[in-house]
Design a protein around this motif. Structure first.
Motif, PDB file in Angstrom:
ATOM      1  N   TRP A 110       6.715  49.797  87.010  1.00 29.48           N
ATOM      2  CA  TRP A 110       6.886  48.382  86.650  1.00 29.48           C
ATOM      3  C   TRP A 110       5.681  47.828  85.899  1.00 29.48           C
ATOM      4  O   TRP A 110       5.745  46.721  85.386  1.00 29.48           O
ATOM      5  CB  TRP A 110       7.177  47.547  87.890  1.00 29.48           C
ATOM      6  CG  TRP A 110       6.379  47.932  89.085  1.00 29.48           C
ATOM      7  CD1 TRP A 110       5.077  47.605  89.354  1.00 29.48           C
ATOM      8  CD2 TRP A 110       6.822  48.739  90.173  1.00 29.48           C
ATOM      9  NE1 TRP A 110       4.684  48.150  90.537  1.00 29.48           N
ATOM     10  CE2 TRP A 110       5.739  48.862  91.087  1.00 29.48           C
ATOM     11  CE3 TRP A 110       8.036  49.370  90.491  1.00 29.48           C
ATOM     12  CZ2 TRP A 110       5.815  49.577  92.277  1.00 29.48           C
ATOM     13  CZ3 TRP A 110       8.113  50.087  91.664  1.00 29.48           C
ATOM     14  CH2 TRP A 110       7.014  50.184  92.541  1.00 29.48           C
ATOM     15  N   LEU A 111       4.591  48.572  85.815  1.00 32.09           N
ATOM     16  CA  LEU A 111       3.451  48.121  85.018  1.00 32.09           C
ATOM     17  C   LEU A 111       3.530  48.621  83.581  1.00 32.09           C
ATOM     18  O   LEU A 111       2.700  48.244  82.757  1.00 32.09           O
ATOM     19  CB  LEU A 111       2.137  48.607  85.649  1.00 32.09           C
ATOM     20  CG  LEU A 111       1.841  48.103  87.062  1.00 32.09           C
ATOM     21  CD1 LEU A 111       0.526  48.683  87.556  1.00 32.09           C
ATOM     22  CD2 LEU A 111       1.800  46.585  87.094  1.00 32.09           C
ATOM     23  N   SER A 112       4.483  49.486  83.289  1.00 29.43           N
ATOM     24  CA  SER A 112       4.594  50.072  81.945  1.00 29.43           C
ATOM     25  C   SER A 112       6.021  49.987  81.425  1.00 29.43           C
ATOM     26  O   SER A 112       6.524  50.934  80.816  1.00 29.43           O
ATOM     27  CB  SER A 112       4.160  51.551  81.989  1.00 29.43           C
ATOM     28  OG  SER A 112       2.959  51.722  82.681  1.00 29.43           O
ATOM     29  N   ALA A 113       6.668  48.859  81.662  1.00 28.95           N
ATOM     30  CA  ALA A 113       8.105  48.753  81.405  1.00 28.95           C
ATOM     31  C   ALA A 113       8.459  49.022  79.948  1.00 28.95           C
ATOM     32  O   ALA A 113       9.432  49.727  79.661  1.00 28.95           O
ATOM     33  CB  ALA A 113       8.615  47.376  81.825  1.00 28.95           C
ATOM     34  N   PHE A 114       7.704  48.470  79.015  1.00 32.12           N
ATOM     35  CA  PHE A 114       8.028  48.674  77.598  1.00 32.12           C
ATOM     36  C   PHE A 114       7.952  50.155  77.241  1.00 32.12           C
ATOM     37  O   PHE A 114       8.830  50.684  76.544  1.00 32.12           O
ATOM     38  CB  PHE A 114       7.083  47.866  76.706  1.00 32.12           C
ATOM     39  CG  PHE A 114       7.434  47.964  75.241  1.00 32.12           C
ATOM     40  CD1 PHE A 114       8.350  47.087  74.679  1.00 32.12           C
ATOM     41  CD2 PHE A 114       6.881  48.951  74.432  1.00 32.12           C
ATOM     42  CE1 PHE A 114       8.700  47.178  73.331  1.00 32.12           C
ATOM     43  CE2 PHE A 114       7.221  49.057  73.095  1.00 32.12           C
ATOM     44  CZ  PHE A 114       8.138  48.166  72.541  1.00 32.12           C
ATOM     45  N   CYS A 115       6.920  50.825  77.716  1.00 35.03           N
ATOM     46  CA  CYS A 115       6.756  52.250  77.401  1.00 35.03           C
ATOM     47  C   CYS A 115       7.848  53.101  78.050  1.00 35.03           C
ATOM     48  O   CYS A 115       8.262  54.116  77.478  1.00 35.03           O
ATOM     49  CB  CYS A 115       5.376  52.730  77.844  1.00 35.03           C
ATOM     50  SG  CYS A 115       4.014  51.869  77.030  1.00 35.03           S
ATOM     51  N   ASN A 116       8.324  52.693  79.232  1.00 38.05           N
ATOM     52  CA  ASN A 116       9.414  53.428  79.874  1.00 38.05           C
ATOM     53  C   ASN A 116      10.698  53.336  79.051  1.00 38.05           C
ATOM     54  O   ASN A 116      11.411  54.323  78.874  1.00 38.05           O
ATOM     55  CB  ASN A 116       9.689  52.864  81.271  1.00 38.05           C
ATOM     56  CG  ASN A 116       8.519  53.034  82.210  1.00 38.05           C
ATOM     57  OD1 ASN A 116       7.613  53.822  81.968  1.00 38.05           O
ATOM     58  ND2 ASN A 116       8.520  52.273  83.278  1.00 38.05           N
ATOM     59  N   GLU A 117      11.001  52.127  78.580  1.00 42.79           N
ATOM     60  CA  GLU A 117      12.183  51.942  77.730  1.00 42.79           C
ATOM     61  C   GLU A 117      12.087  52.825  76.490  1.00 42.79           C
ATOM     62  O   GLU A 117      13.066  53.419  76.034  1.00 42.79           O
ATOM     63  CB  GLU A 117      12.276  50.491  77.248  1.00 42.79           C
ATOM     64  CG  GLU A 117      12.378  49.428  78.289  1.00 42.79           C
ATOM     65  CD  GLU A 117      12.220  48.041  77.668  1.00 42.79           C
ATOM     66  OE1 GLU A 117      12.245  47.930  76.429  1.00 42.79           O
ATOM     67  OE2 GLU A 117      12.080  47.068  78.426  1.00 42.79           O
ATOM     68  N   LEU A 118      10.876  52.856  75.955  1.00 37.67           N
ATOM     69  CA  LEU A 118      10.647  53.537  74.688  1.00 37.67           C
ATOM     70  C   LEU A 118      11.019  55.008  74.756  1.00 37.67           C
ATOM     71  O   LEU A 118      11.673  55.544  73.859  1.00 37.67           O
ATOM     72  CB  LEU A 118       9.173  53.376  74.309  1.00 37.67           C
ATOM     73  CG  LEU A 118       8.739  53.837  72.937  1.00 37.67           C
ATOM     74  CD1 LEU A 118       9.509  53.105  71.852  1.00 37.67           C
ATOM     75  CD2 LEU A 118       7.241  53.615  72.772  1.00 37.67           C
ATOM     76  N   GLY A 119      10.620  55.683  75.846  1.00 35.57           N
ATOM     77  CA  GLY A 119      10.910  57.114  75.960  1.00 35.57           C
ATOM     78  C   GLY A 119      12.395  57.410  75.959  1.00 35.57           C
ATOM     79  O   GLY A 119      12.846  58.380  75.337  1.00 35.57           O
ATOM     80  N   VAL A 120      13.168  56.563  76.643  1.00 34.48           N
ATOM     81  CA  VAL A 120      14.618  56.770  76.702  1.00 34.48           C
ATOM     82  C   VAL A 120      15.251  56.599  75.328  1.00 34.48           C
ATOM     83  O   VAL A 120      16.045  57.433  74.880  1.00 34.48           O
ATOM     84  CB  VAL A 120      15.266  55.810  77.719  1.00 34.48           C
ATOM     85  CG1 VAL A 120      16.773  55.858  77.606  1.00 34.48           C
ATOM     86  CG2 VAL A 120      14.838  56.172  79.127  1.00 34.48           C
TER      87      VAL A 120
END
Length: 378
Positions: free
Chosen positions: A79-89
């Motif tokens: 939850w501290l890296s939400a944008f980066c998590n979306e990005l990988g998908v």
């Protein structure tokens, strides 16, 4: 005639090992980790990290959500890296579908990813000293977080779970004048970071608690699959942004912050210096965005279906390497989407780091491994 007794830590006293559980805490917190310790007095003999208390079954849920819906699930595991998590998908889906994302979206994504990295690091830079008794740094860290947070919230509409990435680009164009306001925020944070830096980096008490404590060698970091700041603090000079560029990183000179000592202080310093590097990268990207015009996404059919096949995308997330293995059978939902998260591997190394240390050092080591429990119990 006297004989020396070497049993336990007592002066000639018989002692017995004690099994102590650190955690799990209250089940309604945002995530728990249990450490099963065997102690001889205050010294840790063995440590077993026990996970799975918050397992959300995200990978299974991916299989019954379409390619727009899985973005929402993906941004929540760290939850501290939400944008980066979306990005990988979305990078994995775009690769499988052969989608070429507009340049303006590529540079905006890169800028936002670096700002998200700064937000992530500032949280740990404030909370880690707090865990070992330093109260003031967290106020400075949150002051800078709020400055950057306002910029991401204006662009995406969300404070934590941005939901700003889409397959094929971004949800929408940033507001008019946003890049100027973002650069102003970056300048403010860069100018005020020495307040936090000078307060903690060379603080005598902080040095005493962290220097030489929890040393993770480069070989052990590699063996346990540690990555990101934890691995680079041990001397592993590896960063996907430089070594296997994605987004616009291939056109940037990415500074990779490393140390060699591998102790708690080295991990803290890598995080601190990475903030300065990421602020510079974000500003460079914003300058490039202002030179570009055009759309920030591509038009997609109402129902997105990835062609049959499989692909693997990996990104340099704030906490380390995140991998996304996507398998499609040509339907509107993934047949399988496997996550490789950074925190999971970082936590594994605790079983190597903690034996031989004292209980007070355990807290310093645990905080310096920079993990989010949701990223472990995905």
């Amino acid at each position: 005639m006297t004989s020396e007794l070497t049993v336990g830590t007592g002066a000639g006293l018989d002692t017995a090992d004690m099994v102590l559980n650190i955690g799990p805490q209250h089940p309604s917190t945002h995530g728990v980790l249990r450490l099963k310790l065997v102690l001889d007095g205050e010294r840790v003999l063995s440590a077993e990290p026990i996970i799975g208390y918050m397992h959300r079954g995200a990978e299974k849920l991916f299989e019954v959500r379409d390619y727009r819906q899985i973005i929402m699930l993906a941004n929540r595991h760290d939850w501290l890296s939400a944008f980066c998590n979306e990005l990988g998908v979305v990078l994995a889906v775009e690769r499988l579908m052969g989608i070429e994302v507009p340049d303006r979206a590529v540079w905006l994504r890169t800028a936002l990813a670096e700002l998200n990295r700064v937000l992530n690091h500032l949280m740990f830079l404030g909370s880690y000293p707090l865990e070992i008794g330093a109260i003031t740094p967290v106020f400075y860290a949150f002051r800078e977080r709020e400055t950057i947070q306002a910029v991401l919230e204006e662009a995406s509409g969300g404070r934590m779970h941005y939901m700003y990435n889409r397959v094929g680009g971004l949800k929408e164009e940033v507001p008019a004048g946003w890049t100027t306001r973002a650069r102003t925020a970056i300048d403010q944070v860069r100018r005020r970071m020495p307040d936090l830096d000078n307060l903690i980096r060379r603080n005598e008490i902080f040095l005493a608690r962290t220097v030489g404590v929890g040393v993770l060698s480069a070989a052990d970091a590699a063996a346990y699959g540690a990555s990101g700041p934890v691995a680079r603090a041990s001397g592993l000079d590896f960063d996907l942004r430089r070594d296997e560029p994605y987004l616009a990183y291939g056109a940037l000179d990415v500074p990779v912050v490393t140390r060699t000592t591998g102790d708690c202080h080295a991990r803290f310093e890598v995080l601190l210096d990475q903030v300065y590097a990421s602020l510079d990268l974000a500003q460079t990207c914003l300058d490039e965005v202002d030179k570009l015009t055009g759309p920030v996404n591509v038009r997609l059919p109402k129902v997105v279906k990835a062609p049959e096949g499989h692909t693997y995308a990996w990104t340099e997330n704030p906490l380390g390497i995140n991998g996304y293995y996507l398998v499609s059978h040509g339907e509107k939902t993934p047949w399988r989407l496997k996550l490789r998260t950074a925190s999971y591997s970082n936590v594994q190394a605790l079983s190597k780091l903690l034996p031989g240390t004292l209980v007070p050092d355990l807290i310093a080591i645990l905080g310096s491994m920079f993990f989010v429990v949701g990223d472990v119990d995905k």
